[in-house]
Design a protein around this motif. Structure first.
Motif, mmCIF file in Angstrom:
data_model
loop_
_atom_site.group_PDB
_atom_site.id
_atom_site.type_symbol
_atom_site.label_atom_id
_atom_site.label_comp_id
_atom_site.label_asym_id
_atom_site.label_seq_id
_atom_site.Cartn_x
_atom_site.Cartn_y
_atom_site.Cartn_z
ATOM 1 N N VAL A 5 8.868 -6.119 -5.378
ATOM 2 C CA VAL A 5 9.052 -5.240 -4.225
ATOM 3 C C VAL A 5 10.244 -4.308 -4.389
ATOM 4 N N ILE A 6 11.408 -4.849 -4.666
ATOM 5 C CA ILE A 6 12.616 -4.033 -4.743
ATOM 6 C C ILE A 6 12.977 -3.849 -6.205
ATOM 7 N N LYS A 7 13.243 -2.620 -6.580
ATOM 8 C CA LYS A 7 13.680 -2.351 -7.945
ATOM 9 C C LYS A 7 15.063 -1.729 -7.904
ATOM 10 N N HIS A 8 16.065 -2.515 -7.942
ATOM 11 C CA HIS A 8 17.494 -2.226 -7.986
ATOM 12 C C HIS A 8 18.031 -1.391 -6.811
ATOM 13 N N MET A 9 18.971 -1.996 -6.116
ATOM 14 C CA MET A 9 19.700 -1.351 -5.031
ATOM 15 C C MET A 9 20.975 -2.143 -4.787
ATOM 16 N N ILE A 10 21.935 -1.513 -4.122
ATOM 17 C CA ILE A 10 23.177 -2.186 -3.753
ATOM 18 C C ILE A 10 23.342 -2.038 -2.248
ATOM 19 N N THR A 11 23.454 -3.177 -1.536
ATOM 20 C CA THR A 11 23.643 -3.115 -0.092
ATOM 21 C C THR A 11 25.061 -2.655 0.202
ATOM 22 N N LYS A 12 25.273 -2.115 1.369
ATOM 23 C CA LYS A 12 26.600 -1.632 1.771
ATOM 24 C C LYS A 12 27.143 -2.516 2.888
ATOM 25 N N ASP A 13 28.240 -2.109 3.488
ATOM 26 C CA ASP A 13 28.878 -2.949 4.501
ATOM 27 C C ASP A 13 28.999 -2.263 5.858
ATOM 28 N N LYS A 14 28.080 -1.364 6.193
ATOM 29 C CA LYS A 14 28.111 -0.689 7.489
ATOM 30 C C LYS A 14 27.287 -1.504 8.491
ATOM 31 N N GLU A 15 27.896 -1.823 9.642
ATOM 32 C CA GLU A 15 27.241 -2.634 10.660
ATOM 33 C C GLU A 15 25.837 -2.105 10.973
ATOM 34 N N GLY A 16 24.853 -2.995 10.909
ATOM 35 C CA GLY A 16 23.483 -2.640 11.251
ATOM 36 C C GLY A 16 22.725 -1.888 10.166
ATOM 37 N N GLN A 17 23.360 -1.605 9.034
ATOM 38 C CA GLN A 17 22.668 -0.890 7.966
ATOM 39 C C GLN A 17 21.498 -1.742 7.495
ATOM 40 N N TYR A 18 20.355 -1.092 7.285
ATOM 41 C CA TYR A 18 19.095 -1.804 7.075
ATOM 42 C C TYR A 18 18.385 -1.229 5.867
ATOM 43 N N TYR A 19 17.947 -2.094 4.989
ATOM 44 C CA TYR A 19 17.199 -1.684 3.802
ATOM 45 C C TYR A 19 15.864 -2.407 3.845
ATOM 46 N N THR A 20 14.770 -1.690 3.724
ATOM 47 C CA THR A 20 13.475 -2.355 3.732
ATOM 48 C C THR A 20 12.472 -1.548 2.926
ATOM 49 N N LEU A 21 11.567 -2.253 2.301
ATOM 50 C CA LEU A 21 10.523 -1.601 1.524
ATOM 51 C C LEU A 21 9.168 -2.198 1.878
ATOM 52 N N PRO A 22 8.156 -1.328 2.066
ATOM 53 C CA PRO A 22 6.814 -1.827 2.371
ATOM 54 C C PRO A 22 6.047 -2.188 1.098
ATOM 55 N N PHE A 23 5.131 -3.120 1.228
ATOM 56 C CA PHE A 23 4.219 -3.478 0.145
ATOM 57 C C PHE A 23 2.973 -4.077 0.760
ATOM 58 N N ASN A 24 1.907 -4.148 0.000
ATOM 59 C CA ASN A 24 0.627 -4.617 0.518
ATOM 60 C C ASN A 24 0.291 -6.005 -0.023
ATOM 61 N N VAL A 25 -0.150 -6.881 0.868
ATOM 62 C CA VAL A 25 -0.688 -8.180 0.485
ATOM 63 C C VAL A 25 -2.205 -8.068 0.603
ATOM 64 N N PRO A 26 -2.932 -8.267 -0.495
ATOM 65 C CA PRO A 26 -4.392 -8.099 -0.470
ATOM 66 C C PRO A 26 -5.090 -9.037 0.518
ATOM 67 N N GLU A 27 -6.267 -8.637 0.941
ATOM 68 C CA GLU A 27 -7.090 -9.433 1.846
ATOM 69 C C GLU A 27 -7.283 -10.831 1.263
ATOM 70 N N GLY A 28 -7.135 -11.836 2.109
ATOM 71 C CA GLY A 28 -7.308 -13.219 1.685
ATOM 72 C C GLY A 28 -6.093 -13.834 1.005
ATOM 73 N N GLU A 29 -4.986 -13.070 0.887
ATOM 74 C CA GLU A 29 -3.798 -13.553 0.176
ATOM 75 C C GLU A 29 -2.605 -13.823 1.094
ATOM 76 N N ALA A 30 -2.833 -13.826 2.414
ATOM 77 C CA ALA A 30 -1.753 -14.144 3.356
ATOM 78 C C ALA A 30 -1.324 -15.592 3.158
ATOM 79 N N GLY A 31 -0.094 -15.914 3.523
ATOM 80 C CA GLY A 31 0.375 -17.288 3.435
ATOM 81 C C GLY A 31 1.801 -17.384 2.955
ATOM 82 N N LYS A 32 2.137 -18.551 2.401
ATOM 83 C CA LYS A 32 3.505 -18.800 1.929
ATOM 84 C C LYS A 32 3.690 -18.226 0.535
ATOM 85 N N TYR A 33 4.858 -17.585 0.357
ATOM 86 C CA TYR A 33 5.230 -16.989 -0.922
ATOM 87 C C TYR A 33 6.622 -17.458 -1.306
ATOM 88 N N LEU A 34 6.837 -17.567 -2.608
ATOM 89 C CA LEU A 34 8.168 -17.810 -3.135
ATOM 90 C C LEU A 34 8.777 -16.452 -3.453
#
Length: 108
Positions: A5-34
């Motif tokens: 999902v994530i290919k290299h980034m560095i988080t910062k220290d600003k209150e509430g700063q948010y980093y997120t990336l979307p990705f798709n889980v194929p049909e029938g593949e919902a559940g627990k992930y490591l």
């Protein structure tokens, strides 16, 4: 296998700063992930909230390491578009160096 999902980034220290990336889980593949989080924490331990679909999995402490290490946590994903990322909150540290997050389905 798995989803990277994530290919290299560095988080910062600003209150509430948010980093997120979307990705798709194929049909029938919902559940627990490591989630295998490749990180480096120079200077001191880092504390960050790991976010899955807008909800915190809780604060995670990433021990001090000057080389990339793997932290593993279990998460729940739904079919279709999912989001993982980080948010900085008070009490966190920021400046966590992330190489990638790899998600592998846990067999039932």
């Amino acid at each position: 296998g798995g989803i990277t999902v994530i290919k290299h980034m560095i988080t910062k220290d600003k209150e509430g700063q948010y980093y997120t990336l979307p990705f798709n889980v194929p049909e029938g593949e919902a559940g627990k992930y490591l989630a295998q989080i490749s990180y480096m924490a120079e200077g001191s331990d880092k504390i960050e909230d790991f976010i899955v679909n807008g909800l915190s999995t809780g604060k995670i402490t990433y021990p001090l390491h000057k080389k990339f290490q793997i932290m593993e946590i279990e998460i729940e994903l739904k079919e279709g578009v999912n989001y993982v990322g980080y948010t900085y909150q008070s009490g966190g540290y920021g400046y966590l160096d992330l190489d990638y997050v790899k998600l592998t389905k846990i067999k039932d």
